[in-house]
Design a protein around this motif. Structure first.
Motif, PDB file in Angstrom:
ATOM      1  N   ASP A  57       0.854  -1.193   0.000  1.00  0.00           N
ATOM      2  CA  ASP A  57       0.000   0.000   0.000  1.00  0.00           C
ATOM      3  C   ASP A  57       0.890   1.243   0.000  1.00  0.00           C
ATOM      4  OD1 ASP A  57      -1.697   2.161   0.745  1.00  0.00           O
ATOM      5  OD2 ASP A  57      -2.995   0.848   1.903  1.00  0.00           O
ATOM      6  N   ARG A  58       1.883   1.243   0.872  1.00  0.00           N
ATOM      7  CA  ARG A  58       2.805   2.383   0.967  1.00  0.00           C
ATOM      8  C   ARG A  58       3.639   2.535  -0.301  1.00  0.00           C
ATOM      9  NH1 ARG A  58       8.137   2.755   2.510  1.00  0.00           N
ATOM     10  NH2 ARG A  58       8.798   4.773   3.320  1.00  0.00           N
ATOM     11  N   PRO A  64       8.801   4.336  -1.896  1.00  0.00           N
ATOM     12  CA  PRO A  64       7.632   4.402  -2.791  1.00  0.00           C
ATOM     13  C   PRO A  64       8.049   4.257  -4.256  1.00  0.00           C
ATOM     14  CG  PRO A  64       7.548   6.147  -1.155  1.00  0.00           C
ATOM     15  CD  PRO A  64       8.904   5.524  -1.044  1.00  0.00           C
ATOM     16  N   ILE A  65       7.171   3.653  -5.036  1.00  0.00           N
ATOM     17  CA  ILE A  65       7.411   3.482  -6.465  1.00  0.00           C
ATOM     18  C   ILE A  65       6.987   4.755  -7.198  1.00  0.00           C
ATOM     19  CG2 ILE A  65       6.841   2.087  -8.499  1.00  0.00           C
ATOM     20  CD1 ILE A  65       5.976  -0.141  -6.488  1.00  0.00           C
ATOM     21  N   GLU A  66       7.793   5.172  -8.142  1.00  0.00           N
ATOM     22  CA  GLU A  66       7.441   6.345  -8.944  1.00  0.00           C
ATOM     23  C   GLU A  66       6.436   5.924 -10.020  1.00  0.00           C
ATOM     24  OE1 GLU A  66       8.266   9.413  -8.327  1.00  0.00           O
ATOM     25  OE2 GLU A  66       9.476   8.804  -6.596  1.00  0.00           O
ATOM     26  N   LEU A  67       5.177   6.144  -9.729  1.00  0.00           N
ATOM     27  CA  LEU A  67       4.106   5.770 -10.651  1.00  0.00           C
ATOM     28  C   LEU A  67       3.499   7.030 -11.266  1.00  0.00           C
ATOM     29  CD1 LEU A  67       2.341   3.105  -8.409  1.00  0.00           C
ATOM     30  CD2 LEU A  67       3.758   2.644 -10.415  1.00  0.00           C
ATOM     31  N   ASP A  89      -3.677   9.080   1.425  1.00  0.00           N
ATOM     32  CA  ASP A  89      -3.189   8.945   2.796  1.00  0.00           C
ATOM     33  C   ASP A  89      -4.246   9.420   3.789  1.00  0.00           C
ATOM     34  OD1 ASP A  89      -1.430   8.303   4.801  1.00  0.00           O
ATOM     35  OD2 ASP A  89      -0.385  10.229   4.767  1.00  0.00           O
ATOM     36  N   ASP A  90      -5.484   9.086   3.515  1.00  0.00           N
ATOM     37  CA  ASP A  90      -6.573   9.483   4.395  1.00  0.00           C
ATOM     38  C   ASP A  90      -6.648   8.503   5.560  1.00  0.00           C
ATOM     39  OD1 ASP A  90      -8.834  10.281   5.662  1.00  0.00           O
ATOM     40  OD2 ASP A  90     -10.109  10.311   3.882  1.00  0.00           O
ATOM     41  N   LYS A  91      -6.163   8.931   6.718  1.00  0.00           N
ATOM     42  CA  LYS A  91      -6.117   8.045   7.885  1.00  0.00           C
ATOM     43  C   LYS A  91      -7.508   7.592   8.308  1.00  0.00           C
ATOM     44  CE  LYS A  91      -1.921  10.225   9.723  1.00  0.00           C
ATOM     45  NZ  LYS A  91      -1.306  10.910  10.888  1.00  0.00           N
ATOM     46  N   SER A  92      -8.527   8.420   8.033  1.00  0.00           N
ATOM     47  CA  SER A  92      -9.886   8.062   8.438  1.00  0.00           C
ATOM     48  C   SER A  92     -10.380   6.829   7.703  1.00  0.00           C
ATOM     49  CB  SER A  92     -10.835   9.237   8.194  1.00  0.00           C
ATOM     50  OG  SER A  92     -10.936   9.516   6.802  1.00  0.00           O
ATOM     51  N   SER A  99      -1.250   6.048   9.480  1.00  0.00           N
ATOM     52  CA  SER A  99      -0.739   6.253   8.129  1.00  0.00           C
ATOM     53  C   SER A  99       0.315   5.212   7.801  1.00  0.00           C
ATOM     54  CB  SER A  99      -0.120   7.647   8.000  1.00  0.00           C
ATOM     55  OG  SER A  99       0.547   7.774   6.750  1.00  0.00           O
ATOM     56  N   VAL A 100       0.178   4.585   6.655  1.00  0.00           N
ATOM     57  CA  VAL A 100       1.189   3.608   6.227  1.00  0.00           C
ATOM     58  C   VAL A 100       2.297   4.308   5.447  1.00  0.00           C
ATOM     59  CG1 VAL A 100      -0.459   1.716   6.146  1.00  0.00           C
ATOM     60  CG2 VAL A 100      -0.055   3.073   4.077  1.00  0.00           C
ATOM     61  N   HIS A 101       2.159   5.601   5.235  1.00  0.00           N
ATOM     62  CA  HIS A 101       3.098   6.327   4.380  1.00  0.00           C
ATOM     63  C   HIS A 101       4.168   7.100   5.164  1.00  0.00           C
ATOM     64  CE1 HIS A 101       0.586   5.497   0.850  1.00  0.00           C
ATOM     65  NE2 HIS A 101      -0.428   5.723   1.657  1.00  0.00           N
TER      66      HIS A 101
END
Length: 343
Positions: free
Chosen positions: A252-253, A291-294, A301-304, A311-313
């Protein structure tokens, strides 16, 4: 008649993907599979695979030997308890000893990983989660069967990561070149006892997402796995000849939220034990995951949105540092003992 033909569409909403072309490396068909993987990862974070080539007899033997182990009395099972595994983090734990979100799970299990000798550099260096496995000495073929299964699943993990790379428009060797040439392998055998109260408020394992990159799950025929889809909780029942795959927080991150790790949970409402065999295929312990450059991907990154409101980021560091922080919350008492033994 193939499995795909006999599975009713209402049997499971989770997609079923035949990966036989990935296994045989048929280029044209691999592109079709990559498209299916991308759709599944974006819509569900989960998918079944068939046509994977993992020997059915090996799987049956693993299941039979596991049933033998868990049928033993607690004192016998504790002869390979996790406290004896030390920093390798291997061995048996009783029902209620593993925590999810601070609450005891209604399951028992055995932790395994890649089998490393005492003279391996990582073991000599005292690297956590590396070392020898603990096996029951009273069940013939248990060790050989588990190690053969780990070997087969590791091979499958490499194949699936190549498919995931293609699904992201990357070279199929993207993950192997950077993170998983020498992957961190974690394998579990879980036994969920019957839910004697039949209470729907008691969970074998509560709502959670997996930590790493890829989970490949073998289920027995009892069922009980549920996945949180966009429309609510749905069952992911056992399908003959299949594995259930799901992506974890680290993927995910890496994909900046394009592929979301999906909450799932387990409840055994049957009158029999439920066996589960999750295999975690993760980045090398010492590698820094980036992170992969996509192209045209906006970070989600919406924690809600997250089950744990985290946050996984935000994490920075090696995969090992990340993972140790996670697993220490699962076995807090064991973590303290491991730390004390290292001082």
């Amino acid at each position: 008649m193939t499995i795909l033909q006999v599975v009713d569409k209402e049997f499971s909403k989770v997609p079923i993907i035949d990966i036989s072309a990935l296994i045989s490396q048929t280029s044209n068909s691999s592109c079709v599979i990559a498209d299916q993987i991308r759709q599944a990862c974006q819509d569900f974070g989960f998918f079944y695979i068939v046509g994977h080539g993992v020997d059915e007899q090996l799987q049956e033997q693993l299941e039979d030997l596991s049933q033998q182990f868990f049928a033993q009395d607690l004192e016998t099972k504790l002869k390979i308890r996790m406290a004896l595994g030390g920093r390798a983090w291997r061995g048996y734990f009783p029902v209620g000893n593993e925590l999810t979100s601070g609450r005891p799970d209604l399951k028992e299990g055995i932790y395994f990983g890649g089998e490393l000798a005492e003279d391996h550099p990582l073991v000599k260096a005292g690297t956590p989660m590396h070392g020898r496995n603990l096996f029951p000495s009273n069940i013939p073929q248990f060790r050989e069967t588990v190690l053969e299964y780990i070997y087969s699943m590791t091979k499958l993990g490499h194949t699936l990561m190549a498919g995931i790379a293609l699904s992201l428009g990357l070279e199929k060797s993207y993950f192997a070149d950077r993170y998983t040439k020498d992957p961190l392998i974690l394998f579990r055998i879980f036994n969920y006892p019957p839910n004697s109260s039949l209470s729907k408020s008691e969970w074998g394992v509560g709502e959670h997402t997996d930590y790493g990159v890829l989970t490949i799950l073998k289920q027995d025929n009892v069922g009980g796995l549920q996945v949180k889809s966009k429309s609510g909780w749905i069952d992911a029942p056992p399908i003959p000849g299949s594995f259930v795959c799901n992506i974890g927080d680290m993927l995910d991150r890496m994909t900046r939220g394009l592929y979301r790790s999906t909450p799932h949970r387990v409840q055994n409402l049957s009158t029999s034990n439920r066996l589960s065999f999750p295999f975690f295929f993760d980045p090398n312990f010492n590698v820094e995951v980036k992170p992969i450059e996509l192209k045209d991907v906006v970070v989600n990154d919406d924690k809600s949105d997250r089950w744990d409101k985290a946050s996984v980021h935000e994490f920075r560091g090696t995969y090992g540092e990340y993972l140790l922080n996670k697993v220490s919350k699962v076995f807090p008492e064991l973590r303290q003992k491991v730390l004390e033994s290292a001082e």
